[in-house]
Each structure stands twice: as C-alpha cells, then as structure tokens.
Design an enzyme around this catalytic site. Structure first.
Site, PDB file in Angstrom:
ATOM      1  N   ASP A  52      -2.814   3.410  12.792  1.00 37.46           N
ATOM      2  CA  ASP A  52      -1.707   4.169  12.670  1.00 37.46           C
ATOM      3  C   ASP A  52      -2.031   5.793  12.262  1.00 37.46           C
ATOM      4  O   ASP A  52      -3.136   6.244  12.159  1.00 37.46           O
ATOM      5  CB  ASP A  52      -0.557   3.868  11.928  1.00 37.46           C
ATOM      6  CG  ASP A  52      -0.839   4.146  10.386  1.00 37.46           C
ATOM      7  OD1 ASP A  52      -2.009   4.100   9.903  1.00 37.46           O
ATOM      8  OD2 ASP A  52       0.150   4.294   9.873  1.00 37.46           O
ATOM      9  N   TYR A  61      -0.861  -0.149  18.837  1.00 37.11           N
ATOM     10  CA  TYR A  61      -0.744  -0.168  17.519  1.00 37.11           C
ATOM     11  C   TYR A  61      -0.207  -1.431  16.961  1.00 37.11           C
ATOM     12  O   TYR A  61      -0.540  -2.307  16.234  1.00 37.11           O
ATOM     13  CB  TYR A  61      -0.156   0.956  16.761  1.00 37.11           C
ATOM     14  CG  TYR A  61       0.385   0.894  15.352  1.00 37.11           C
ATOM     15  CD1 TYR A  61      -0.359   0.860  14.420  1.00 37.11           C
ATOM     16  CD2 TYR A  61       1.674   0.395  15.280  1.00 37.11           C
ATOM     17  CE1 TYR A  61      -0.306   0.090  13.253  1.00 37.11           C
ATOM     18  CE2 TYR A  61       2.118  -0.097  13.807  1.00 37.11           C
ATOM     19  CZ  TYR A  61       1.275  -0.226  12.922  1.00 37.11           C
ATOM     20  OH  TYR A  61       1.417  -0.447  11.612  1.00 37.11           O
ATOM     21  N   CYS A  63      -5.898  14.056  -4.432  1.00 37.82           N
ATOM     22  CA  CYS A  63      -7.252  13.615  -4.493  1.00 37.82           C
ATOM     23  C   CYS A  63      -7.554  12.981  -5.623  1.00 37.82           C
ATOM     24  O   CYS A  63      -8.510  12.038  -5.993  1.00 37.82           O
ATOM     25  CB  CYS A  63      -8.024  14.740  -3.842  1.00 37.82           C
ATOM     26  SG  CYS A  63      -8.130  15.520  -2.207  1.00 37.82           S
ATOM     27  N   CYS A  82      -7.198   9.247  -5.399  1.00 39.16           N
ATOM     28  CA  CYS A  82      -7.918   8.809  -4.315  1.00 39.16           C
ATOM     29  C   CYS A  82      -9.054   7.895  -5.035  1.00 39.16           C
ATOM     30  O   CYS A  82      -9.890   8.386  -5.502  1.00 39.16           O
ATOM     31  CB  CYS A  82      -8.310   9.811  -3.499  1.00 39.16           C
ATOM     32  SG  CYS A  82      -9.153   8.972  -1.840  1.00 39.16           S
ATOM     33  N   CYS A 114     -15.630  11.611   0.147  1.00 40.54           N
ATOM     34  CA  CYS A 114     -14.975  12.186   1.083  1.00 40.54           C
ATOM     35  C   CYS A 114     -15.739  13.436   1.724  1.00 40.54           C
ATOM     36  O   CYS A 114     -15.821  14.330   0.965  1.00 40.54           O
ATOM     37  CB  CYS A 114     -13.397  12.583   0.488  1.00 40.54           C
ATOM     38  SG  CYS A 114     -12.476  13.455   1.781  1.00 40.54           S
ATOM     39  N   GLU A 163       7.454  -3.582  12.098  1.00 42.76           N
ATOM     40  CA  GLU A 163       6.715  -2.617  12.742  1.00 42.76           C
ATOM     41  C   GLU A 163       7.601  -1.961  14.102  1.00 42.76           C
ATOM     42  O   GLU A 163       7.294  -0.747  14.075  1.00 42.76           O
ATOM     43  CB  GLU A 163       5.659  -3.449  13.571  1.00 42.76           C
ATOM     44  CG  GLU A 163       4.622  -4.118  12.560  1.00 42.76           C
ATOM     45  CD  GLU A 163       3.811  -3.012  11.588  1.00 42.76           C
ATOM     46  OE1 GLU A 163       4.030  -1.875  12.032  1.00 42.76           O
ATOM     47  OE2 GLU A 163       3.181  -3.526  10.698  1.00 42.76           O
TER      48      GLU A 163
END
Length: 299
Positions: A143, A125, A204, A207, A213, A42
């Site tokens: 994030d 975060y 997309c 997706c 969406c 991280e």
DNA sequence: AAACCGGGGTT
DNA sequence: AACCCAGGTTT
C-alpha cells in the site's frame, strides 16, 4: 553516515519484532476476525484513515456479520451506513461484492488472489491484503505506506513515485519465506509507514530499522520524484457537489424531488451553471441515485 | 498514462 | 492552501 548493509531477513525480523509490541490494537487484526470482516475493513480503508474507519466498521459488522446478510439488504442501506467515509461508490461495490460472494462462493470470501480480483471493487492491493491477512497466503501486500517505507529504507528516496510493478518485486525481496512471518511483515511494514515512517515528519528515533535506512544514511535528501500528479482541488469540484446530494439522500427517509436535490447541490456555491445537473447525472450513472417520476432515492 | 472519485485531518 | 490518506475503475 552510511547505513550498515542489512539482509532482508535482518530487516523483516527487526520490523516484525517492533510490530509485536508497537502495533495499534485494531479490531480487524484479532484472531477471531472472519475473512468477511477483514474484507470490509479493506474496502473502508481504501484512501481512508484508520481513525475514521473504526466506528463505521464496528457498526457495519454488528449489522451485517456475513456477506449474505449484507446481500439481503438494499444497496442503499449500505450507502447510508457508509455515512461520510467518502467515495460512496465503495459502499455500492462492497454490496455487489457481498452479492457475488453470497451467490457464487457459498457465502465464503474467496481465498485466491485471482478469485478475489474478480469481485467488484477489489483491485491488486485489496486482493493480496485479503489473501494474506484473512487466509495467511504468502503474497507481497503493498500500500502507500509500504511503498514509502521501501522507497526510503531500500532506495534512499524521500518519497515513493508512481505505483509500479517493481513495488511488488521490492516487497517480495524483503518478504520472509514462512507464510505466517510474511503475513506479519506485510502488516508490520504498513504499520511502520503509518505510525513512524510517515510522509510528513518521520519519527526515526522510534524506527527499528533506522540504522539500515538508505535515506537517513544519505542525510535525508529531498529527492522526491516530481512526477506525482497534483490532485485536483476539492473546493468547488464536482466531487463536492456530488457529496452534497448524497448527504441529502442519506438523511432522507423518503425519495426527494429532483428539483430539491439540484437545489441542495448548489448550496454553498457552484463552479458553473451546469454543475448541479452534471453531478446529479454522474450519480445516476454510478448507480448511487435511482430516479423515477421526478423523484430521486438511494438504490 | 491520466482522469475521476469524498471528506476530514494535518501542516 | 496544500498535502495526505490500508485504491479502484474508466477512458
């Protein structure tokens, strides 16, 4: 066409199912990975892409498998091993965090968000990411990728605005109740933003939630918020000059004369006469350079 | 809230 | 050349 309304559970289930077969096989996602290894990942991933982090993380974990192992080494060795990942202060902060974990937490990465926030270099975060990914705690982890996914999917915007407390509430509203599913969704939403719902050219067709969406349903309006601060140009910046000095110190096995450091700082051009000294002084202020007897070295 | 902090890849 | 990136600290 207008998207079909979807419940939070439908969205999280679809994204988690997609993640189960589409996620990249990243070494810090394995079942055997320690909290320390996740914490290191991280730190490295702050503002730095996965592909660039991978080799550095593998070498780092080989050399310093525990926080106490890193804490026992010089901070400068961490800065050296950081190599060109950028923002070398992160290497210094990671070393400090290792000392804190070693001295105050018995060499065990803390589990609570509050205890994680108290460590050097860990912000909102990273604290939630470690709590969720290393310990399975149920927290919204947001994030830049997740913010973009939510902006498009839920709010119908092309891009996210400035980070805001509402981001956490948005993610919380989508987060599954079960901690295990929540941890997966945190990673899956991030992965979706990193590999499919990308900033430039979203795919997309790949997706799992395209049908729901809002941004897609509205015809991809270019409604990106204007207030995003334009980042300063890197070429000619103090940051670039600092980078030249750090590169010199990383490759030098011994201390170098301050004059040499200032000379190297100017190679390739400077914005003004004071820039090398200004960059050098800022590195000292950051603790990335120790100067003694006209010689500069890593801490 | 804004400035500052690397460096590499993509468009 | 501009944009983007598993953010955080400082003022």
């Amino acid at each position: 066409m207008k998207p079909t309304a979807a419940t939070a559970a439908e969205i999280s289930t679809a994204v988690n199912d997609w993640y189960a077969h589409s996620a990249r096989d990243l070494p810090w996602r394995g079942a055997e990975v320690t909290p320390w290894a996740i914490l290191v990942s991280e730190f490295m991933l702050q503002q730095t892409q996965v592909e660039r982090v991978l080799p550095r993380w593998l070498a780092w974990m080989e050399r310093w498998p525990t926080a106490s192992a890193l804490a026992a080494d010089e901070p400068g060795e961490a800065v050296r091993a950081w190599d060109r990942l950028g923002y070398p202060r992160r290497a210094l902060w990671l070393h400090r965090a290792a000392v804190e974990i070693s001295e105050r937490h018995g060499d065990t990465v803390p589990q609570s968000v509050d205890a994680l926030l108290a460590l050097t270099g860990i912000g909102p975060y990273t604290a939630r990411a470690v709590a969720a990914f290393a310990y399975g705690e149920r927290h919204p982890v947001v994030d830049t990728n997740t913010r973009r996914v939510i902006a498009r999917l839920v709010h119908g915007r092309a891009a996210a605005g400035m980070p805001a407390p509402a981001d956490l509430a948005d993610m919380e509203s989508l987060l599954p109740r079960a901690p295990e599913a929540a941890a997966v969704f945190n990673a899956a939403a991030m992965e979706l933003g990193a590999t499919v719902c990308t900033a430039r050219a979203p795919r997309c067709d790949a997706c799992p939630v395209a049908a729901w969406c809002e941004w897609r349903g509205a015809g991809y309006p270019d409604n990106a918020p204007e207030k995003r601060p334009k980042q300063a140009r890197f070429a000619g910046s103090d940051r670039q000059v600092r980078g030249r000095i750090m590169a010199l110190l990383r490759r030098s096995a011994h201390p170098v004369a301050r004059a040499e450091a200032l000379e190297v700082a100017a190679v390739g051009g400077v914005a003004d006469q004071e820039q090398p000294q200004r960059a050098y002084d800022s590195l000292i202020a950051d603790g990335l350079i120790i100067e003694a007897d006209g010689q500069a070295r890593l801490p």
